[in-house]
Design a protein around this motif. Structure first.
Motif, PDB file in Angstrom:
ATOM      1  N   VAL A   1       0.850  -1.192   0.000  1.00 56.73           N
ATOM      2  CA  VAL A   1       0.000   0.000   0.000  1.00 56.73           C
ATOM      3  C   VAL A   1       0.882   1.238   0.000  1.00 56.73           C
ATOM      4  CG1 VAL A   1      -1.920  -1.120   1.200  1.00 56.73           C
ATOM      5  CG2 VAL A   1      -0.207   0.086   2.517  1.00 56.73           C
ATOM      6  N   TYR A   2       0.348   2.309  -0.525  1.00 52.77           N
ATOM      7  CA  TYR A   2       1.032   3.593  -0.522  1.00 52.77           C
ATOM      8  C   TYR A   2       0.258   4.519   0.405  1.00 52.77           C
ATOM      9  CZ  TYR A   2       3.423   1.631  -4.500  1.00 52.77           C
ATOM     10  OH  TYR A   2       4.163   0.807  -5.308  1.00 52.77           O
ATOM     11  N   LEU A   3       0.969   5.127   1.335  1.00 51.73           N
ATOM     12  CA  LEU A   3       0.356   5.974   2.347  1.00 51.73           C
ATOM     13  C   LEU A   3       0.845   7.406   2.227  1.00 51.73           C
ATOM     14  CD1 LEU A   3       1.010   3.633   5.396  1.00 51.73           C
ATOM     15  CD2 LEU A   3      -1.122   3.834   4.105  1.00 51.73           C
ATOM     16  N   GLU A   4       0.024   8.298   2.705  1.00 49.94           N
ATOM     17  CA  GLU A   4       0.475   9.680   2.851  1.00 49.94           C
ATOM     18  C   GLU A   4       1.553   9.686   3.938  1.00 49.94           C
ATOM     19  OE1 GLU A   4      -0.431  12.224   0.997  1.00 49.94           O
ATOM     20  OE2 GLU A   4      -1.848  10.989  -0.141  1.00 49.94           O
ATOM     21  N   GLU A   5       2.489  10.618   3.850  1.00 51.91           N
ATOM     22  CA  GLU A   5       3.604  10.655   4.797  1.00 51.91           C
ATOM     23  C   GLU A   5       3.146  10.791   6.239  1.00 51.91           C
ATOM     24  OE1 GLU A   5       6.855  13.263   3.876  1.00 51.91           O
ATOM     25  OE2 GLU A   5       6.786  12.701   1.754  1.00 51.91           O
ATOM     26  N   ASP A   6       2.120  11.612   6.474  1.00 52.03           N
ATOM     27  CA  ASP A   6       1.660  11.797   7.847  1.00 52.03           C
ATOM     28  C   ASP A   6       1.020  10.530   8.407  1.00 52.03           C
ATOM     29  OD1 ASP A   6      -0.472  12.164   6.046  1.00 52.03           O
ATOM     30  OD2 ASP A   6      -1.527  13.546   7.385  1.00 52.03           O
ATOM     31  N   VAL A   7       0.328   9.777   7.565  1.00 47.86           N
ATOM     32  CA  VAL A   7      -0.270   8.507   8.005  1.00 47.86           C
ATOM     33  C   VAL A   7       0.838   7.496   8.295  1.00 47.86           C
ATOM     34  CG1 VAL A   7      -1.765   6.584   7.320  1.00 47.86           C
ATOM     35  CG2 VAL A   7      -2.425   8.935   6.765  1.00 47.86           C
ATOM     36  N   ASP A   8       1.854   7.467   7.449  1.00 47.67           N
ATOM     37  CA  ASP A   8       2.990   6.566   7.642  1.00 47.67           C
ATOM     38  C   ASP A   8       3.673   6.838   8.983  1.00 47.67           C
ATOM     39  OD1 ASP A   8       5.049   4.625   6.686  1.00 47.67           O
ATOM     40  OD2 ASP A   8       6.316   6.421   6.689  1.00 47.67           O
ATOM     41  N   ARG A   9       3.936   8.114   9.260  1.00 52.65           N
ATOM     42  CA  ARG A   9       4.573   8.480  10.536  1.00 52.65           C
ATOM     43  C   ARG A   9       3.699   8.077  11.718  1.00 52.65           C
ATOM     44  NH1 ARG A   9       5.961  13.086   7.818  1.00 52.65           N
ATOM     45  NH2 ARG A   9       4.204  14.229   8.697  1.00 52.65           N
ATOM     46  N   LEU A  10       2.405   8.310  11.608  1.00 56.40           N
ATOM     47  CA  LEU A  10       1.475   7.989  12.684  1.00 56.40           C
ATOM     48  C   LEU A  10       1.444   6.488  12.956  1.00 56.40           C
ATOM     49  CD1 LEU A  10      -0.645   8.992  14.683  1.00 56.40           C
ATOM     50  CD2 LEU A  10      -2.329   8.864  12.831  1.00 56.40           C
ATOM     51  N   ILE A  11       1.369   5.685  11.908  1.00 53.79           N
ATOM     52  CA  ILE A  11       1.341   4.227  12.077  1.00 53.79           C
ATOM     53  C   ILE A  11       2.643   3.730  12.698  1.00 53.79           C
ATOM     54  CG2 ILE A  11       1.356   2.042  10.794  1.00 53.79           C
ATOM     55  CD1 ILE A  11      -0.718   3.324   8.918  1.00 53.79           C
ATOM     56  N   LYS A  12       3.767   4.230  12.214  1.00 56.31           N
ATOM     57  CA  LYS A  12       5.059   3.817  12.769  1.00 56.31           C
ATOM     58  C   LYS A  12       5.169   4.197  14.246  1.00 56.31           C
ATOM     59  CE  LYS A  12       7.617   3.828   8.452  1.00 56.31           C
ATOM     60  NZ  LYS A  12       8.590   4.544   7.614  1.00 56.31           N
ATOM     61  N   THR A  13       4.702   5.396  14.584  1.00 58.19           N
ATOM     62  CA  THR A  13       4.759   5.852  15.974  1.00 58.19           C
ATOM     63  C   THR A  13       3.853   5.006  16.856  1.00 58.19           C
ATOM     64  OG1 THR A  13       5.261   8.092  15.248  1.00 58.19           O
ATOM     65  CG2 THR A  13       4.427   7.837  17.495  1.00 58.19           C
ATOM     66  N   LEU A  14       2.630   4.749  16.399  1.00 59.21           N
ATOM     67  CA  LEU A  14       1.695   3.930  17.184  1.00 59.21           C
ATOM     68  C   LEU A  14       2.228   2.516  17.385  1.00 59.21           C
ATOM     69  CD1 LEU A  14      -1.694   5.082  15.669  1.00 59.21           C
ATOM     70  CD2 LEU A  14      -0.937   5.400  18.029  1.00 59.21           C
ATOM     71  N   ALA A  15       2.807   1.943  16.347  1.00 52.82           N
ATOM     72  CA  ALA A  15       3.366   0.593  16.471  1.00 52.82           C
ATOM     73  C   ALA A  15       4.484   0.578  17.512  1.00 52.82           C
ATOM     74  CB  ALA A  15       3.874   0.101  15.116  1.00 52.82           C
ATOM     75  N   ALA A  16       5.339   1.583  17.461  1.00 54.79           N
ATOM     76  CA  ALA A  16       6.441   1.660  18.432  1.00 54.79           C
ATOM     77  C   ALA A  16       5.916   1.851  19.851  1.00 54.79           C
ATOM     78  CB  ALA A  16       7.383   2.798  18.060  1.00 54.79           C
TER      79      ALA A  16
ATOM     80  N   ASP B   1       4.708  -1.259  21.284  1.00 55.73           N
ATOM     81  CA  ASP B   1       5.716  -2.315  21.240  1.00 55.73           C
ATOM     82  C   ASP B   1       5.237  -3.438  20.323  1.00 55.73           C
ATOM     83  OD1 ASP B   1       8.162  -3.453  21.816  1.00 55.73           O
ATOM     84  OD2 ASP B   1       7.388  -4.578  23.541  1.00 55.73           O
ATOM     85  N   SER B   2       4.797  -3.032  19.142  1.00 56.32           N
ATOM     86  CA  SER B   2       4.234  -3.943  18.156  1.00 56.32           C
ATOM     87  C   SER B   2       4.915  -3.681  16.820  1.00 56.32           C
ATOM     88  CB  SER B   2       2.723  -3.692  18.053  1.00 56.32           C
ATOM     89  OG  SER B   2       2.127  -4.595  17.160  1.00 56.32           O
ATOM     90  N   SER B   3       4.568  -4.494  15.850  1.00 51.78           N
ATOM     91  CA  SER B   3       5.092  -4.270  14.507  1.00 51.78           C
ATOM     92  C   SER B   3       4.044  -3.543  13.670  1.00 51.78           C
ATOM     93  CB  SER B   3       5.439  -5.603  13.838  1.00 51.78           C
ATOM     94  OG  SER B   3       4.256  -6.350  13.599  1.00 51.78           O
ATOM     95  N   ILE B   4       4.505  -2.905  12.617  1.00 47.88           N
ATOM     96  CA  ILE B   4       3.580  -2.263  11.686  1.00 47.88           C
ATOM     97  C   ILE B   4       2.675  -3.330  11.078  1.00 47.88           C
ATOM     98  CG2 ILE B   4       3.431  -0.987   9.511  1.00 47.88           C
ATOM     99  CD1 ILE B   4       6.141   0.315  10.348  1.00 47.88           C
ATOM    100  N   ASN B   5       3.228  -4.470  10.759  1.00 43.45           N
ATOM    101  CA  ASN B   5       2.459  -5.581  10.209  1.00 43.45           C
ATOM    102  C   ASN B   5       1.316  -5.980  11.143  1.00 43.45           C
ATOM    103  OD1 ASN B   5       2.154  -7.816   8.215  1.00 43.45           O
ATOM    104  ND2 ASN B   5       2.609  -9.043  10.027  1.00 43.45           N
ATOM    105  N   ALA B   6       1.597  -6.135  12.423  1.00 43.93           N
ATOM    106  CA  ALA B   6       0.564  -6.532  13.387  1.00 43.93           C
ATOM    107  C   ALA B   6      -0.509  -5.456  13.493  1.00 43.93           C
ATOM    108  CB  ALA B   6       1.192  -6.789  14.751  1.00 43.93           C
ATOM    109  N   LEU B   7      -0.083  -4.187  13.502  1.00 41.15           N
ATOM    110  CA  LEU B   7      -1.030  -3.086  13.604  1.00 41.15           C
ATOM    111  C   LEU B   7      -1.956  -3.046  12.387  1.00 41.15           C
ATOM    112  CD1 LEU B   7      -0.644  -0.007  15.428  1.00 41.15           C
ATOM    113  CD2 LEU B   7      -1.005   0.469  13.029  1.00 41.15           C
ATOM    114  N   ILE B   8      -1.403  -3.203  11.195  1.00 45.79           N
ATOM    115  CA  ILE B   8      -2.209  -3.181   9.970  1.00 45.79           C
ATOM    116  C   ILE B   8      -3.139  -4.390   9.915  1.00 45.79           C
ATOM    117  CG2 ILE B   8      -2.112  -3.262   7.446  1.00 45.79           C
ATOM    118  CD1 ILE B   8      -1.264  -0.543   8.683  1.00 45.79           C
ATOM    119  N   ASN B   9      -2.645  -5.558  10.302  1.00 46.55           N
ATOM    120  CA  ASN B   9      -3.509  -6.740  10.327  1.00 46.55           C
ATOM    121  C   ASN B   9      -4.679  -6.546  11.294  1.00 46.55           C
ATOM    122  OD1 ASN B   9      -2.760  -9.195   8.668  1.00 46.55           O
ATOM    123  ND2 ASN B   9      -0.758  -8.530   9.410  1.00 46.55           N
ATOM    124  N   GLU B  10      -4.418  -5.942  12.442  1.00 40.80           N
ATOM    125  CA  GLU B  10      -5.487  -5.675  13.410  1.00 40.80           C
ATOM    126  C   GLU B  10      -6.516  -4.713  12.821  1.00 40.80           C
ATOM    127  OE1 GLU B  10      -6.020  -3.499  17.740  1.00 40.80           O
ATOM    128  OE2 GLU B  10      -4.055  -4.336  17.221  1.00 40.80           O
TER     129      GLU B  10
END
Length: 65
Positions: free
Chosen positions: A12-27, A30-39
């Motif tokens: 998937v292609y994300l807007e930069e702000d969404v990408d930063r938000l997902i990476k921050t939330l995953a961190a 203490d989860s992975s981006i993959n786990a967060l997206i699957n959820e």
């Protein structure tokens, strides 16, 4: 130990702000981006509108190839 089945990959292609938000939330979780997206996808698929479409088209009965 049995070999693990390879899971399908989705890109998937994300807007930069969404990408930063997902990476921050995953961190923070203490989860992975993959786990967060699957959820998130599981939550979306379980919404009544999606379940109605799945039921109407019998998508849960599709054969796995």
């Amino acid at each position: 130990m049995s070999p693990r089945k390879k899971k399908p990959e989705v890109r998937v292609y994300l807007e930069e702000d969404v990408d930063r938000l997902i990476k921050t939330l995953a961190a923070m979780r203490d989860s992975s981006i993959n786990a967060l997206i699957n959820e998130a996808i599981e939550l979306w698929l379980n919404q009544p509108e999606q379940q109605e479409t799945i039921d109407r088209h019998r998508l849960d009965e599709m054969d796995e190839k």
